[in-house]
Each structure stands twice: as C-alpha cells, then as structure tokens.
Enzyme design. Structure first.
Site, short mmCIF file in Angstrom:
data_model
loop_
_atom_site.label_atom_id
_atom_site.label_comp_id
_atom_site.label_asym_id
_atom_site.label_seq_id
_atom_site.Cartn_x
_atom_site.Cartn_y
_atom_site.Cartn_z
N LYS A 161 -9.56 1.48 -1.86
CA LYS A 161 -9.62 1.01 -0.17
C LYS A 161 -11.13 1.41 0.31
O LYS A 161 -11.37 2.33 0.44
CB LYS A 161 -8.47 1.52 0.46
CG LYS A 161 -8.56 0.97 1.88
CD LYS A 161 -7.35 1.49 2.72
CE LYS A 161 -7.12 0.94 4.05
NZ LYS A 161 -5.64 1.78 4.66
N CYS A 190 -4.63 -3.14 3.24
CA CYS A 190 -4.47 -2.84 4.75
C CYS A 190 -5.46 -3.39 5.46
O CYS A 190 -5.94 -4.47 5.68
CB CYS A 190 -3.84 -1.30 4.92
SG CYS A 190 -3.04 -1.11 6.51
N ASN A 225 -7.27 5.90 -1.81
CA ASN A 225 -6.32 4.82 -1.56
C ASN A 225 -6.41 3.65 -2.31
O ASN A 225 -7.24 2.75 -1.97
CB ASN A 225 -6.31 4.52 0.29
CG ASN A 225 -5.05 4.09 0.57
OD1 ASN A 225 -4.25 3.20 -0.29
ND2 ASN A 225 -4.75 3.79 1.98
N ASN A 260 0.27 -0.69 5.72
CA ASN A 260 1.36 -0.13 6.30
C ASN A 260 0.69 -0.14 7.68
O ASN A 260 -0.44 0.74 7.75
CB ASN A 260 1.39 1.35 5.79
CG ASN A 260 2.10 1.63 4.51
OD1 ASN A 260 3.10 2.69 4.49
ND2 ASN A 260 1.71 1.10 3.46
N GLU A 286 -6.32 8.53 7.78
CA GLU A 286 -6.86 8.08 6.48
C GLU A 286 -8.30 8.53 6.19
O GLU A 286 -8.45 8.92 5.09
CB GLU A 286 -6.77 6.48 6.48
CG GLU A 286 -5.47 6.33 6.40
CD GLU A 286 -5.59 4.75 5.98
OE1 GLU A 286 -6.10 4.37 4.94
OE2 GLU A 286 -4.86 3.95 7.07
N GLU A 290 0.90 -1.27 -0.02
CA GLU A 290 -0.05 -0.08 0.01
C GLU A 290 0.76 1.20 0.07
O GLU A 290 2.10 1.12 0.67
CB GLU A 290 -0.70 0.21 1.20
CG GLU A 290 -1.72 1.24 1.55
CD GLU A 290 -2.08 1.33 3.11
OE1 GLU A 290 -1.50 0.77 3.94
OE2 GLU A 290 -3.47 1.81 3.15
#
Lengths: 310, 310
Positions: free
Chosen positions: A123, A168, A106, A193, A142, A46
């Site tokens: 994501k 993730c 993302n 991450n 995020e 990612e």
C-alpha cells in the site's frame, strides 16, 4: 470473450481476540460458496487475517508486531492456498507484512489458480497519522505502523488477463488507477477497511463515506476502462464500525453487484475482460488523447504550490 | 466564509443559422436573471457563441473560420462585458479562438467583475478525429479544427478565491483537476457540448452519457476538494442532440444544483470557497499523502505500455 467469474468476498468484523485460524475458517467457508457459484477468482479485503489494528495505539511500536505475518503462506493461511488450488481458483487478500529485514507494509497478494503467488503489492497511500491524537474520535495509525509501499503499482499477466492491486485509501487517488491503466490493466482488485465515520468530522457519516468510496472506485474504473473489485471488511470491530459497500464495477464505471449486509458475504459476477476494449480504444485511448506535456506538476511536486499573491 | 453566488447558465441549442448577436441577446437575458438572483459570477458553456460546428465537415478547413473569433471582446460580445461590469458580475464563456498568427483553439475566458479578462484557457483534451469517418453516426472533428491548448492548466486569483477552467472532454481526465488541485484551485468552471449518443456505440445513450459526465466531474471535485461548475449547451442543434446535465458540484463531490430542461436555464448556488478547506487539510492534504515517486508513468508515457508477454 475472456470471462472470469469473480467472487468479491466481504468479511464481517474480526474482533481483537479472534485468531488467524478462526478467520481463515470463515474465509474457507466463503471460498466454498464461491466454488459452488463456479468462480475462478476470489477477492478478500485489506488486512483480512486480523482486526483493523491501526486503530489501537501502542507507544512501543514493536508490540504491534503480533498483527504482522513474517511469512506467506504460513501455517495459518496454508489452507487458503491449498483449497484454492484444489478448486482451481485464483485468490487475493491483504495482510500486514513483516519482512526479513524488519520492514512493515500493508500488503496484498495475488495467487494464481495453481496456488502460486504471482503478485505482491504494498500500500502506497497510507492514511492517518503517526502519533496519538486525542482530538480524534478514534485513532487511525497506519502511518505509525506501516511504511509506504516500495513496489510501485505493478500489473501482472495471469488468468488470461492483466491484473493490478490497490489497497483501501489508494482507491481515492486517481494516480493509482492511472499508473495501472498506463500498463493496460483489465481488472484491479482492492480491499478496504473504512471507518464509517470521519474521525475529524462526525457529520460525515456512513452515507457520505459510502458515496465517496463508490465515486472514487467508479471513476477509476471508467477513466481507465477496467474492472474494479472493491472488497470491504465491515461491521463493528470491538465497538468500532467499518462500512460495507463491497462492489464489482465494470469498465463503464457502473456497479454491477453490491453486498447487502455488513457480514461475511460473497457477491459474484461474470466479468468479461474484453469489455475493457471499447473504452481503451475510444474515449480513453491514451495514446491519442493524453497530453503529458501539460501534466508536469503531477510528478514534479508532492504538495500544493499556490499561485503568487497579487 | 468566502461566499460567491454562482449562476451556471445553460444554453439551449444554437442553430447553424443563428447569429452571434442573437445568441448574445439570449446570454444577456440569462445574465439579467442571474442579477435578479444576486449572483457574483455567471458561467456559460463551451463554444457559447455558435452551434457546435465540429460536427460539420469542411474539406477546406479555412471554411470553418467563420465560426472563430479573431478578437475578444468584439462587436458582438462587447454587450456581455458591458452588462457584467454594470452588474459587478464575473463572467466565463467559451468560444473558438483564431489567433493573430493563424492558430485555432477551443478557448474559454474568465472575466472579473470589473469587465477585465483575467484568465484564458485553451482546451487540451480534444476529442474526436481529424478526417471524415463515414462509420460514425455523426462527425466530431475537434481534432481537425483545433490545435491542443498550449497554456497548460493555469489558475487565477480573482473574486477572493483561486479559479481554474477546463472545457468539455477535459473533465473526463483526472489529470485536468489534479494539475489545478496542485495549485490550490477552489473553483473550476467548465463548459461542454456533449452529443447525447456515442457516435461509435449507439447503445450508449443519454442516461449513460450523463452518468459518465457526472461521475467525472464529481470525482474531480471530491479528489481535489474544489467546487466545479459544469455548464452544458443542450438540446437539438439542426437535428443533432446534445445532453444537458448542467451541475454545480461541491468540494465533497455532491451535486447541489442541476438544470431541469434542455433549454436556456440558470441554476444558482451560493458557494462558500472555505468549504474547500476541510478536504484540502485532511484526506486530500497532498503534501502528506501523495507519493510522486510512484507516479512516474503519468508524465513519462502518453499511451499504454503493456507488460511483457510471458
């Protein structure tokens, strides 16, 4: 036998000051290792092109746009596409995507051995928070910088199999794997991450975080009888530590390869996509065993609805 | 702190010739041990009163009715209810249920410390097959002798918490835990009878079967931040071996207690239901993080729908 030799290409830390070009040259070095090992597919983590920037708070969100890519490929990443095509190798990596109409995601992409982007995933399960939260040991913004993905969980026929992607925190949600499992997915590639300390519970440190990561990935693989390639960006980014734990998991949920370092490192495994067949035809033959008439809450309600008090 | 001291009461094998009364006397001995250990709740396995009869084929299904209970409690099981009430202990066990109108279910009940049945669950994910299949090393005829449960996955407020139940193969399905997680479940009790060899793949033996069991239970606990008490009937029943692996799993997905034998054995753990709060309020705060708009396949389709061929 439908064998695909996969390199899970863990990246060590990327410092704030590091340029896209510097990172891509590290990625190319790993790709060369993968080529030497005879790989058909290389999977990077990612946000592979930059530091994990959601740890940095910008009051003005637009300041974070420097971490986003407005085109893919672009000048900095074109060498990845060129080299993969030259090597006849598929490719997947994550990056922060800024769309033409100003949306932020993302994102990860799947590139076939001819250098063509065949799949894009955005994501869906964004962790963290929107505003600065001083009680946290580090920020995880995020939900500030990204919108939730709007493409669902598609799968793609490529490289002789059925592929899916996740990113993730998606891997902690069984819905992620099941959505793809219901489309017959045979290999899920995902990058992450993950801070090695829970920023709200310091006692939950590296070992427990690695355990939760592996538990989720292994269960998702087993319960959908699919390969999962889970790839970390690891190590200390400007003093903020990310865990490693890059793993290749077979359709029985077993870890067949795992990184040993927190730096740039590939692990390689020859994955037979036909190994997914036994589970899909027996214990996880969904058609025979699932009972959707009893799963209604899963799609009817987002949050918990407690039973009435006595 | 809302502590409940739980005894997971594994049963060793029950032979075909063993009577209900003999089994209940073994169960009472375990209950006495649990009382001595100060337990508030004792959990026995699936089909706790008889051998795992779905391994035996009857051409005439009605012949299998001898393994079913037409009432609960009944003469044979009344002592369990009486003793649990005397001890002020909650109780859960599984049995084959024959309803007044002739339906057959694989059922478990939850009995409160006052001896009252507060919850009933009927197994939804029936494994196995309907007809005799000679290629199997042993038969697993649950789909022949039982109908799928018709009660969904309810939860119950009792003993100061929110409790749910599942049975055996249910534990391999993330939908099971999620249905209860969406109702705020804090402790799931489940029993199982699991052959220690896969009857279609002999190479999948005891260690791998235990791994799959634990993986599923631990992931379900972690991903819903709930305690799970998973209790085996174990050992060799008339030459057919069942695995053990009775475990108590905390809301972080960690095994905190596990049996050491394949016989009658209790393991005890003081479970704080408040340990479920952290996970439910952070990483698995469903309201903030779930994205049901992307989960549609989970309830819209039972089996796999493959992507179109190119």
């Amino acid at each position: 036998m439908r064998e695909i030799k996969v390199a899970a290409a863990q990246l060590g830390p990327i410092q704030k000051a590091e340029s896209r070009e510097e990172v891509v040259s590290r990625m190319l070095a790993l790709m060369e290792e993968a080529k030497t090992a005879g790989c058909n597919l290389i999977v990077y983590p990612e946000l592979a092109l930059t530091t994990f920037f959601p740890r940095w708070y910008h009051e003005n969100r637009a300041e974070a746009d420097e971490w986003f890519e407005a085109e893919m490929p672009n000048a900095a990443t074109q060498p990845l596409f060129d080299k993969a095509k030259e090597y006849g190798m598929g490719l997947s990596f994550g990056y922060a995507e800024l769309t033409e109409d100003g949306h932020h995601f993302n994102t990860s992409i799947l590139v076939d051995p001819q250098g063509k982007i065949v799949g894009k995933y955005r994501k869906i399960h964004l962790p963290g928070h929107v505003e600065y939260e001083p009680e946290r040991t580090h920020q995880h913004l995020e939900k500030r910088y990204f919108e939730p993905g709007d493409l669902g969980f598609p799968v793609w026929r490529t490289m002789g199999g059925i592929f899916g992607m996740a990113i993730c925190n998606d891997r902690r949600w069984p819905e992620t794997y099941r959505e793809m499992g219901l489309q017959g997915v045979e290999m899920i590639v995902l990058g992450f991450n993950t801070p090695s300390v829970n920023n709200l519970r310091g006692a939950e440190a590296l070992n427990q975080r690695l355990f939760h990561h592996k538990l989720s990935v292994q269960a998702g693989a087993y319960q959908n009888s699919t390969w999962v390639i889970a790839v970390a960006k690891a190590g200390s980014e400007d003093g903020n530590h990310l865990m490693a734990g890059t793993v290749i998991v077979n359709p029985d949920g077993e870890i067949v390869a795992e990184t040993k370092t927190e730096g740039d490192e590939i692990i390689v495994h020859a994955c037979d996509l036909d190994d997914t067949v036994f589970g899909k035809e027996t214990v996880f033959d969904f058609k025979r065993h699932r009972r959707i008439e009893h799963y209604g809450r899963i799609t009817a309600q987002t949050g918990v609805i407690l039973p009435p008090e006595d």
